[in-house]
Design a protein around this motif. Structure first.
Motif, mmCIF file in Angstrom:
data_model
loop_
_atom_site.group_PDB
_atom_site.id
_atom_site.type_symbol
_atom_site.label_atom_id
_atom_site.label_comp_id
_atom_site.label_asym_id
_atom_site.label_seq_id
_atom_site.Cartn_x
_atom_site.Cartn_y
_atom_site.Cartn_z
ATOM 1 N N ALA A 75 29.103 40.892 41.462
ATOM 2 C CA ALA A 75 29.557 41.166 40.097
ATOM 3 C C ALA A 75 29.150 42.558 39.633
ATOM 4 O O ALA A 75 29.665 43.045 38.618
ATOM 5 C CB ALA A 75 29.009 40.114 39.140
ATOM 6 N N ALA A 76 28.255 43.215 40.363
ATOM 7 C CA ALA A 76 27.748 44.523 39.937
ATOM 8 C C ALA A 76 28.239 45.663 40.823
ATOM 9 O O ALA A 76 27.702 46.763 40.765
ATOM 10 C CB ALA A 76 26.224 44.498 39.932
ATOM 11 N N VAL A 77 29.270 45.405 41.613
ATOM 12 C CA VAL A 77 29.746 46.393 42.592
ATOM 13 C C VAL A 77 31.206 46.730 42.306
ATOM 14 O O VAL A 77 32.040 45.829 42.145
ATOM 15 C CB VAL A 77 29.605 45.836 44.025
ATOM 16 C CG1 VAL A 77 30.256 46.754 45.046
ATOM 17 C CG2 VAL A 77 28.131 45.622 44.368
ATOM 18 N N ALA A 78 31.534 48.013 42.235
ATOM 19 C CA ALA A 78 32.933 48.439 42.155
ATOM 20 C C ALA A 78 33.624 48.153 43.484
ATOM 21 O O ALA A 78 32.971 48.001 44.521
ATOM 22 C CB ALA A 78 33.019 49.923 41.820
ATOM 23 N N THR A 79 34.952 48.092 43.469
ATOM 24 C CA THR A 79 35.687 47.749 44.687
ATOM 25 C C THR A 79 36.871 48.691 44.898
ATOM 26 O O THR A 79 37.489 49.160 43.947
ATOM 27 C CB THR A 79 36.222 46.302 44.638
ATOM 28 O OG1 THR A 79 36.908 46.082 43.406
ATOM 29 C CG2 THR A 79 35.090 45.292 44.764
ATOM 30 N N VAL A 80 37.157 48.930 46.172
ATOM 31 C CA VAL A 80 38.380 49.614 46.595
ATOM 32 C C VAL A 80 39.044 48.725 47.635
ATOM 33 O O VAL A 80 38.484 48.488 48.711
ATOM 34 C CB VAL A 80 38.092 51.005 47.183
ATOM 35 C CG1 VAL A 80 39.373 51.601 47.773
ATOM 36 C CG2 VAL A 80 37.510 51.931 46.127
ATOM 37 N N PHE A 81 40.222 48.211 47.306
ATOM 38 C CA PHE A 81 41.001 47.390 48.223
ATOM 39 C C PHE A 81 42.110 48.250 48.819
ATOM 40 O O PHE A 81 42.797 48.971 48.090
ATOM 41 C CB PHE A 81 41.618 46.195 47.495
ATOM 42 C CG PHE A 81 40.631 45.152 47.062
ATOM 43 C CD1 PHE A 81 40.412 44.027 47.834
ATOM 44 C CD2 PHE A 81 39.922 45.297 45.873
ATOM 45 C CE1 PHE A 81 39.491 43.062 47.436
ATOM 46 C CE2 PHE A 81 39.006 44.335 45.466
ATOM 47 C CZ PHE A 81 38.786 43.218 46.250
ATOM 48 N N THR A 82 42.290 48.162 50.128
ATOM 49 C CA THR A 82 43.320 48.975 50.761
ATOM 50 C C THR A 82 44.011 48.206 51.870
ATOM 51 O O THR A 82 43.368 47.478 52.640
ATOM 52 C CB THR A 82 42.723 50.301 51.287
ATOM 53 O OG1 THR A 82 43.759 51.092 51.866
ATOM 54 C CG2 THR A 82 41.640 50.056 52.335
ATOM 55 N N SER A 83 45.326 48.352 51.933
ATOM 56 C CA SER A 83 46.136 47.659 52.928
ATOM 57 C C SER A 83 47.449 48.415 53.077
ATOM 58 O O SER A 83 48.005 48.905 52.093
ATOM 59 C CB SER A 83 46.408 46.216 52.484
ATOM 60 O OG SER A 83 47.353 45.585 53.327
ATOM 61 N N SER A 84 47.953 48.487 54.288
ATOM 62 C CA SER A 84 49.231 49.172 54.479
ATOM 63 C C SER A 84 50.402 48.305 54.055
ATOM 64 O O SER A 84 51.472 48.826 53.737
ATOM 65 C CB SER A 84 49.395 49.565 55.952
ATOM 66 O OG SER A 84 49.719 48.450 56.753
ATOM 67 N N ARG A 129 33.437 42.609 36.501
ATOM 68 C CA ARG A 129 34.207 43.442 35.570
ATOM 69 C C ARG A 129 34.045 44.918 35.899
ATOM 70 O O ARG A 129 34.327 45.785 35.078
ATOM 71 C CB ARG A 129 33.753 43.166 34.132
ATOM 72 C CG ARG A 129 34.007 41.726 33.692
ATOM 73 C CD ARG A 129 33.658 41.512 32.242
ATOM 74 N NE ARG A 129 33.921 40.142 31.823
ATOM 75 C CZ ARG A 129 33.745 39.688 30.572
ATOM 76 N NH1 ARG A 129 33.298 40.518 29.641
ATOM 77 N NH2 ARG A 129 34.015 38.438 30.279
ATOM 78 N N GLU A 130 33.581 45.190 37.115
ATOM 79 C CA GLU A 130 33.407 46.577 37.552
ATOM 80 C C GLU A 130 34.757 47.200 37.915
ATOM 81 O O GLU A 130 35.738 46.493 38.155
ATOM 82 C CB GLU A 130 32.464 46.620 38.756
ATOM 83 C CG GLU A 130 31.046 46.171 38.460
ATOM 84 C CD GLU A 130 30.396 47.003 37.365
ATOM 85 O OE1 GLU A 130 30.412 48.249 37.482
ATOM 86 O OE2 GLU A 130 29.890 46.414 36.394
ATOM 87 N N PRO A 131 34.835 48.539 37.967
ATOM 88 C CA PRO A 131 36.104 49.196 38.306
ATOM 89 C C PRO A 131 36.631 48.743 39.665
ATOM 90 O O PRO A 131 35.870 48.503 40.593
ATOM 91 C CB PRO A 131 35.740 50.686 38.326
ATOM 92 C CG PRO A 131 34.524 50.797 37.455
ATOM 93 C CD PRO A 131 33.778 49.508 37.647
#
Length: 266
Positions: A75-84, A129-131
């Motif tokens: 809950a305290a970590v921002a995320t970057v999701f990536t997929s082609s 609720r992180e970016p």
């Protein structure tokens, strides 16, 4: 950009998690391909668990493995999701429906078709609720995600989970876009060295003068070239070996991603 790896997640054919796969990636244990098993995350509420599509299952599995490995609160970590490709099966089913006489789309299919669907399931499961960023860059999607996550960590000072995933298309779409096997990678990146740090990454964009790093095992090399996210396998192999190393990943025709991998105290 200088960032620190605190956790790793991996799931693919014959690679059922980071701890079980480290020896194979480092070349100490023979790699034996095996079917990839995808299951719905127990962190999701029952309704969302039933609606989980393969991309969500894969993204949740590798993302949570990296978070747990790092000992972080998701809950305290921002995320970057990536997929082609997003969710190939959902795309296939929607196109199949639109080509039929009964053209009413399933609401579940529709909401799973958007590219940030895994990010939505993640926020429900973790109450985060992180970016969060969801992106795509065809065969350079893992590399683009790594650049975005490293930039957020290095510039914004965030702890960031990079979560990358790609799955095969069903026929007939696989004749146009061929992806060999399901494969996912996750990295927990931090801006500063901590007691959790496993390695330091120095990430840069460079001209396309150097050849991309390849896997020495021909079966892992076949996986690397057969799935866009598996372009990150050489980085995982360098992390598994645990020594100073240099990795070159293909990105654009005129650019490479170069990564110096070393101990966190460097």
């Amino acid at each position: 950009m200088h960032v620190f790896v605190e956790g790793v997640g991996v799931l693919g054919p014959g690679l059922p998690g980071w701890q079980a796969s480290r020896g194979m990636l480092a070349g100490r244990v023979p790699y034996v391909p095996a079917p990839t098993v995808l299951t719905a995350s127990p962190l999701l509420p029952p309704a969302e668990r039933r609606r989980s599509v393969p991309t969500v299952k894969l993204a949740m599995a590798v993302g949570m493995e990296a978070i747990v490995h790092a000992g972080r609160d998701p809950a305290a970590v921002a995320t970057v999701f990536t997929s082609s490709s997003g969710d190939p099966d959902t795309i296939h089913r929607i196109l199949e429906t639109l080509a039929s006489d009964q053209r009413e789309l399933s609401p579940t299919r529709f909401h799973n078709s958007v590219h940030n669907a895994p990010a939505g399931y993640w926020s429900i499961a973790t109450q985060s609720r992180e970016p969060s960023t969801s992106l795509s860059h065809e065969d350079g999607s893992f590399q683009a995600g790594l650049l975005e996550a490293a930039a957020e960590a290095a510039v914004d000072g965030w702890d960031v989970a990079l979560i990358a995933y790609d799955l095969p298309y069903p026929a007939p779409l696989d004749g146009v876009r061929r992806i060999s096997d399901p494969f996912g990678i996750a990295l927990l990146l931090a801006p500063q060295r901590t007691e959790r740090s496993l390695a330091r990454l120095d990430v840069a964009v460079s001209p396309a003068s150097a050849e991309p790093t390849r896997m020495t095992d021909p079966r892992l090399e076949s996986l690397r070239t057969g799935n866009p996210v598996a372009r990150g396998l050489p980085l995982l192999a360098a992390l598994a070996r645990g020594a100073d190393d240099a990795v070159v990943l293909p990105y654009r025709p005129d650019r490479r991603i170069t990564i110096a991998v070393g101990p966190p105290c460097r």
